[in-house]
Design a protein around this motif. Structure first.
Motif, short mmCIF file in Angstrom:
data_model
loop_
_atom_site.label_atom_id
_atom_site.label_comp_id
_atom_site.label_asym_id
_atom_site.label_seq_id
_atom_site.Cartn_x
_atom_site.Cartn_y
_atom_site.Cartn_z
N LYS A 180 0.94 -1.09 -0.07
CA LYS A 180 -0.01 0.09 0.02
C LYS A 180 0.77 1.24 -0.15
N ASP A 181 0.29 2.41 -0.40
CA ASP A 181 1.05 3.50 -0.36
C ASP A 181 0.49 4.49 0.83
N VAL A 182 1.67 5.15 1.60
CA VAL A 182 1.47 5.91 2.53
C VAL A 182 2.19 7.20 2.26
N THR A 183 1.56 8.27 2.86
CA THR A 183 2.12 9.61 2.85
C THR A 183 2.60 10.10 4.17
N VAL A 184 3.79 10.67 4.34
CA VAL A 184 4.28 11.31 5.43
C VAL A 184 4.85 12.72 5.28
N ALA A 185 4.32 13.67 6.30
CA ALA A 185 4.79 15.06 5.98
C ALA A 185 5.49 15.53 7.40
N ALA A 186 6.99 16.13 7.17
CA ALA A 186 7.56 16.50 8.26
C ALA A 186 7.41 18.17 8.27
N VAL A 187 6.75 18.63 9.40
CA VAL A 187 6.62 19.95 9.35
C VAL A 187 7.00 20.78 10.60
N HIS A 188 7.42 22.11 10.37
CA HIS A 188 7.94 23.10 11.19
C HIS A 188 7.41 24.16 11.10
N TRP A 189 6.35 24.75 11.93
CA TRP A 189 5.76 25.85 11.68
C TRP A 189 6.30 26.97 12.43
N ALA A 222 3.55 14.86 10.78
CA ALA A 222 4.26 14.85 12.12
C ALA A 222 5.26 16.08 12.30
N GLY A 223 5.30 16.71 13.34
CA GLY A 223 6.05 17.76 13.41
C GLY A 223 6.07 18.77 14.59
N ASP A 224 6.75 19.73 14.57
CA ASP A 224 6.84 20.85 15.70
C ASP A 224 5.96 22.10 15.03
N MET A 225 4.74 21.96 15.46
CA MET A 225 3.76 23.02 14.96
C MET A 225 4.09 24.35 16.02
N ASN A 226 4.58 24.18 16.80
CA ASN A 226 4.71 25.49 17.78
C ASN A 226 3.49 26.29 17.94
N ALA A 227 2.65 25.38 18.30
CA ALA A 227 1.19 26.01 18.76
C ALA A 227 0.63 24.88 19.62
N ARG A 228 -0.27 25.43 20.49
CA ARG A 228 -0.84 24.48 21.45
C ARG A 228 -2.13 24.35 20.60
N LYS A 229 -2.72 23.19 21.05
CA LYS A 229 -3.93 22.70 20.38
C LYS A 229 -5.17 23.76 20.36
#
Length: 315
Positions: A180-189, A222-229
Motif C-alpha cells: 500500500k501507499d502511505v504519505t508522510v509529512a515532516a513540518v515545522h511551523w 508529524a512535526g513541531d507546530m509551535n502552537a498549542r491545540k
C-alpha cells in the motif's frame, strides 16, 4: 563457531532453569498491518548532545526499529547522512533520508553548543527495506512577514535570518510489505517570535492540501507546530474538517466516557517545557498503538528540550 553456538545454547538453558527470560533483541517490523513511526525536533540531538548516542541506545531497547522517523531543525544534508548512517550501523535495517533544503541559509546566529545550529531544516528518514519513495513535495510555512503585522504569507529570510527551518517536506512511499501507499509529512511551523501560532490554521490547511494530493491509504503529519491545540482553531479543524487523529490526545488525554471531560493532557505529554506543541497526526487507517511521548531523560536533549513521539500506525 560451534563453541559460540554451544555457549549461547548453554546460556539459554541456564536462563530457562533459573526462570529468567533472555532479553528480546530489537528487530525490523515485518508486520504488514502497521508502521513504526517516530517524530522529533532533532535540534536537541544535534545541538548540545551532538552524537545521538542516547537516542540510539533508547531505540535499541525497543521491540522494533523505526520504519519512519520525521525530524525537524536538522542542520543540512551532511548531518542527515551522518544520522542515517548511525541508524543503519546500529539498528536492524538500512536508512535513508529526504531533506527539505540540502544546504539551508544561516539563521543569523551561531549556537553556543558543541554543534553549530545556525542552519536548520526538516527531513523524513525511512527504512529502505520497507518503504520506497514515489513522490516528494516541499513548501514553506506561513507567518506574518513583519512579525505581528500583516497577513499570513510564505516566510522567507528577513532581518538576516533565514527561515529555511519552516520549509516542510512530504513524501508518498510505497510500503513493500503491506503493498500500500502511505504519505508522510515532516513540518515545522513558525515560532511565536514570528507570530506563527496566529497562522496555524492556514498552515494546517496547506499541509492537508499537500498530503491529500499525494494520496495513499494512510496519511501521517508529524512535526513541531509551535502552537498549542487551542491556538487559532487549527487543532479542531485538523480533527473535524480534515479528519485527522491526534494520537497522543486519543491515547492519553481524551475523555474515557461521554460524561467525563478532559481539558488538558497530563504533564507527561508536554513536548517542550510545559507545552504540547509537537504532534503526530494520522488519518485513513485504523487505530494507533504503542503511543509514547519519550522523555528527555530517556533520549537526551539539552538544547531545545523537545520530546520525541512514537506510535505504531495501523492500516
Amino acid at each position: 563457531m560451534f563453541r559460540r553456538a554451544a555457549a549461547v545454547l548453554a546460556a539459554a538453558a541456564v536462563a530457562a532453569t533459573l526462570g529468567v527470560q533472555p532479553a528480546q533483541a530489537i528487530s525490523t517490523n515485518k508486520d504488514k498491518k502497521f508502521l513504526v513511526v517516530y517524530n522529533n525536533n532533532i535540534e536537541n540531538l544535534a545541538g548540545c548532545d551532538g552524537n545521538y548516542a542516547k537516542f540510539i541506545a533508547y531505540l535499541k531497547k525497543q521491540k522494533k526499529s523505526p520504519d519512519i522517523f520525521a525530524v525537524q531543525q536538522i542542520s543540512n544534508a551532511k548531518q542527515l547522512a551522518t544520522f542515517t548512517k548511525r541508524l543503519s550501523d546500529e539498528l536492524p535495517g538500512s536508512y535513508k533520508g529526504i531533506i527539505a533544503v540540502s544546504n539551508p541559509g544561516s539563521m543569523g546566529y551561531t549556537s553556543g553548543c558543541k554543534v553549530k545550529k545556525n542552519q536548520q531544516t526538516n527531513a523524513i528518514i525511512y527504512r529502505t527495506g520497507r518503504l520506497t519513495p514515489e513522490k516528494t513535495v516541499k513548501w514553506r510555512s506561513l507567518a506574518p512577514y513583519h512579525y505581528a503585522d500583516g497577513p499570513c504569507q510564505e516566510l522567507y529570510g528577513s532581518y538576516k535570518s533565514s527561515q529555511d527551518r519552516v520549509v516542510n517536506v512530504a513524501v508518498r512511499f510505497h510500503d513493500n510489505v503491506a503493498g500500500k501507499d502511505v504519505t508522510v509529512a515532516a513540518v515545522h511551523w513558525p515560532t511565536n517570535t514570528w507570530s506563527g501560532p496566529r497562522c496555524a490554521a492556514q498552515n494546517m490547511r496547506a499541509t492537508n492540501s499537500v498530503v491529500e494530493k499525494l494520496g495513499g491509504k494512510v496519511k501521517i503529519v508529524a512535526g513541531d507546530m509551535n502552537a498549542r491545540k487551542g491556538e487559532a482553531g487549527w487543532w479542531t479543524k485538523a480533527r473535524t474538517t480534515y479528519k485527522y487523529r491526534d494520537v497522543v490526545w486519543d491515547s492519553a488525554c481524551a475523555p474515557k466516557t461521554k460524561t467525563k471531560k478532559a481539558n488538558t493532557c497530563p504533564d507527561s505529554t508536554s513536548t517542550n517545557g510545559d507545552r504540547r506543541i509537537d504532534y503526530l497526526l494520522t488519518k485513513g487507517g485504523h487505530t494507533t498503538t504503542n503511543v509514547a511521548t519519550i522523555s528527555n531523560a530517556a533520549v537526551g536533549g539539552k538544547y531545545s528540550g523537545h520530546q520525541a513521539l512514537r506510535a505504531y500506525v495501523k492500516y
